[in-house]
Scaffold this active site. Structure first.
Site, short mmCIF file in Angstrom:
data_model
loop_
_atom_site.label_atom_id
_atom_site.label_comp_id
_atom_site.label_asym_id
_atom_site.label_seq_id
_atom_site.Cartn_x
_atom_site.Cartn_y
_atom_site.Cartn_z
N SER A 30 6.70 -5.83 -2.04
CA SER A 30 6.64 -6.73 -0.88
C SER A 30 5.58 -7.80 -1.04
O SER A 30 4.40 -7.50 -1.24
CB SER A 30 6.28 -5.94 0.39
OG SER A 30 7.28 -5.04 0.71
N HIS A 61 11.79 -10.00 0.15
CA HIS A 61 12.37 -9.47 -1.09
C HIS A 61 13.53 -10.39 -1.49
O HIS A 61 14.59 -10.36 -0.88
CB HIS A 61 12.90 -8.05 -0.89
CG HIS A 61 11.85 -7.04 -0.60
ND1 HIS A 61 11.30 -6.22 -1.56
CD2 HIS A 61 11.22 -6.71 0.55
CE1 HIS A 61 10.39 -5.45 -1.03
NE2 HIS A 61 10.32 -5.71 0.26
N HIS A 83 15.48 -0.26 -1.37
CA HIS A 83 14.76 0.86 -0.75
C HIS A 83 15.74 1.89 -0.21
O HIS A 83 16.84 1.55 0.22
CB HIS A 83 13.90 0.37 0.43
CG HIS A 83 12.87 -0.65 0.05
ND1 HIS A 83 13.16 -1.99 -0.03
CD2 HIS A 83 11.57 -0.52 -0.27
CE1 HIS A 83 12.07 -2.65 -0.39
NE2 HIS A 83 11.08 -1.77 -0.55
N TYR A 85 15.45 3.34 2.55
CA TYR A 85 15.68 3.13 3.99
C TYR A 85 16.73 2.07 4.28
O TYR A 85 17.19 1.93 5.41
CB TYR A 85 14.36 2.80 4.72
CG TYR A 85 13.67 1.53 4.27
CD1 TYR A 85 14.17 0.28 4.60
CD2 TYR A 85 12.50 1.59 3.52
CE1 TYR A 85 13.55 -0.88 4.20
CE2 TYR A 85 11.87 0.43 3.10
CZ TYR A 85 12.40 -0.79 3.44
OH TYR A 85 11.77 -1.94 3.02
N GLU A 86 17.12 1.31 3.25
CA GLU A 86 18.19 0.34 3.46
C GLU A 86 19.56 1.03 3.48
O GLU A 86 20.57 0.40 3.78
CB GLU A 86 18.17 -0.73 2.35
CG GLU A 86 16.94 -1.61 2.43
CD GLU A 86 16.85 -2.59 1.26
OE1 GLU A 86 17.42 -3.68 1.38
OE2 GLU A 86 16.22 -2.25 0.24
N ALA A 113 3.48 -2.52 -1.88
CA ALA A 113 2.50 -2.64 -0.81
C ALA A 113 2.43 -1.27 -0.14
O ALA A 113 3.46 -0.67 0.14
CB ALA A 113 2.95 -3.70 0.19
N MET A 215 7.02 3.27 0.90
CA MET A 215 8.44 3.64 1.04
C MET A 215 9.25 3.33 -0.22
O MET A 215 10.46 3.15 -0.15
CB MET A 215 9.04 2.90 2.24
CG MET A 215 8.35 3.20 3.56
SD MET A 215 9.01 2.19 4.90
CE MET A 215 7.83 2.55 6.20
N SER A 216 8.58 3.27 -1.37
CA SER A 216 9.31 2.86 -2.58
C SER A 216 8.74 3.54 -3.81
O SER A 216 8.08 4.57 -3.73
CB SER A 216 9.20 1.33 -2.73
OG SER A 216 7.87 0.95 -3.01
N ASN A 239 -2.98 -2.27 4.49
CA ASN A 239 -3.46 -1.89 5.83
C ASN A 239 -4.01 -0.47 5.75
O ASN A 239 -3.69 0.27 4.83
CB ASN A 239 -2.29 -1.94 6.83
CG ASN A 239 -1.12 -1.09 6.37
OD1 ASN A 239 -0.35 -1.50 5.51
ND2 ASN A 239 -1.00 0.10 6.92
N HIS A 251 5.10 -4.89 9.81
CA HIS A 251 5.53 -5.45 8.52
C HIS A 251 4.89 -6.82 8.26
O HIS A 251 4.60 -7.17 7.13
CB HIS A 251 7.07 -5.55 8.48
CG HIS A 251 7.61 -5.89 7.12
ND1 HIS A 251 7.31 -5.14 6.00
CD2 HIS A 251 8.41 -6.90 6.69
CE1 HIS A 251 7.91 -5.68 4.94
NE2 HIS A 251 8.58 -6.75 5.33
#
Ligand code: 6GU
Length: 279
Positions: A30, A61, A83, A85-86, A113, A215-216, A239, A251
Site C-alpha cells: 500500500s 494499488h 488480498h 479480503y478482496e 504497510a 493483511m497480506s 500506525n 486506511h
C-alpha cells in the site's frame, strides 16, 4: 486448469513483452508504489492483459506488472497486489509469485504497510520480517492446501527459516547509511481483514509475539518458499496497533504515512537490490 499451466501461460504472455529475465521480484505494498519511478527501461503490463491474473480492487494499488532495471539489476515489480479480503482464493493471490519465479526471479522482496503492535515502534519506522504468524493459515487458509504440484515444490515445505538471514543482514547494512531510517526486525502476523482488529485481538496478537500486523504478504512468502526463492520481507509501520490507542485506525492514515515514507523506502529497496546483485 492446473495452477502450473496457468502460471506457465501467464509467463509466456509476459515473455512476449520483453526479453529481459528478472533476477529479483518485488511486491509493492500500500502506497509504496513509487519505487516504480526509479525503474529504467521498464515495460508495464496491466494485470488485465495477463491470463489468469486477478484485478486489484483497492485504492492505492495500481494493478500492473513492471519489468525493468533497478540499480542495473533486472527486476519484476508487482505494482498492486491481491488480498485475501478482496475475496480471492489464496491460489489466485499467489499466482503472480509463481509466475515471477518461472520468469527467473530467485529472490522475492515483499513489502507491506502494517500496524505497529510492538509499543516501541513509531509510524514511519520500518520492520524487517524475521518470522511470521499466519493467523488464517493456522485456521486452514494456506495457499498450498490442495493437491501438491511437484513441479513447484514439496508437499510439506519447511518455513522455520523462511526469511533469509543473509538478506536481513544486507538490509540492516543498507539502513545504516540512512540516518533517517529506523529499521526494526520482528514478527509479522497476518490477519484476514478487511476489518481492523479489536483492542482485545491486538492485545492477544501482542501476547503471542507479534510486532507488526497486516493483511497480506504471508501467502506470497509461503508460495515463494515452496518454490525455493530467497525471501526478504519489509513492513512499513504506518500506525500504532498496540490495542491501547484511543483513536481508530483508518486506511487514509495508512496511505498518508506510506506516502511520507516513500523516499526512505525507495532508498532501502534500491540499496538492497544493489547488494543482492553483488552477492
Ligand atoms: Cl492489518 N491492522 C492495524 N491495526 N493497522 C494496520 C494494519 C492492520 N495494516 C496497516 N495498518
Amino acid at each position: 486448469m492446473l495452477q502450473y499451466e496457468q502460471a506457465t501461460e501467464a509467463a509466456a504472455v509476459i515473455r512476449k513483452h520483453t526479453d529481459r529475465r528478472p533476477e529479483v521480484a518485488i511486491v509493492l505494498g500500500s502506497g509504496l508504489g513509487d519505487l516504480v519511478a526509479d525503474l529504467k527501461d521498464a515495460i508495464a503490463i496491466p494485470y488485465a492483459e495477463i491470463p489468469h491474473f486477478a484485478r486489484s480492487t483497492v485504492v492505492g494499488h495500481a494493478g500492473r506488472l513492471l519489468i525493468g532495471l533497478l540499480e542495473n539489476v533486472p527486476v519484476v515489480v508487482m505494482q498492486g497486489r491481491f488480498h485475501f479480503y478482496e475475496g480471492y482464493a489464496l491460489q489466485m493471490i499467489t499466482l503472480p509469485v509463481r509466475v515471477m519465479s518461472l520468469l527467473g526471479a530467485k529472490t522475492l522482496i515483499v513489502t507491506n504497510a502494517a500496524g505497529g503492535v510492538n509499543p516501541q515502534y513509531r509510524p514511519g519506522d520500518f520492520m524487517l520480517i524475521r518470522d511470521h504468524i499466519n493467523m488464517p493459515g493456522l485456521a486452514g487458509a494456506n495457499p498450498l492446501v490442495g493437491a501438491n504440484e511437484e513441479r513447484f515444490g514439496l508437499r510439506f515445505p519447511p518455513l522455520a527459516h523462511a526469511y533469509d538471514a543473509q538478506l536481513r543482514k544486507l538490509a540492516h547494512s543498507v539502513a545504516q547509511s540512512y540516518p533517517e531510517i529506523t529499521l526494526h526486525e520482528g514478527v509479522y502476523t497476518m490477519v484476514a481483514g478487511p476489518s481492523f482488529e479489536t483492542s482485545a485481538e491486538l492485545r492477544f496478537l501482542r501476547t503471542i509475539g507479534t510486532d507488526a500486523v497486516g493483511m497480506s504478504t504471508v501467502p506470497e512468502v509461503i508460495v515463494a518458499r515452496h518454490m525455493q526463492m530467497r525471501v526478504l520481507g519489509l513492513s512499513l509501520i504506518t500506525n500504532l496497533a498496540t490495542g491501547e490507542e484511543t483513536e481508530e485506525v483508518n486506511h487514509t492514515e495508512v496511505l498518508t504515512t506510506a506516502d511520507a515514507a516513500r523516499p526512505k523506502f525507495a532508498n532501502l529497496a534500491r540499496g538492497i537490490v544493489r547488494g543482492i546483485a553483488n552477492y
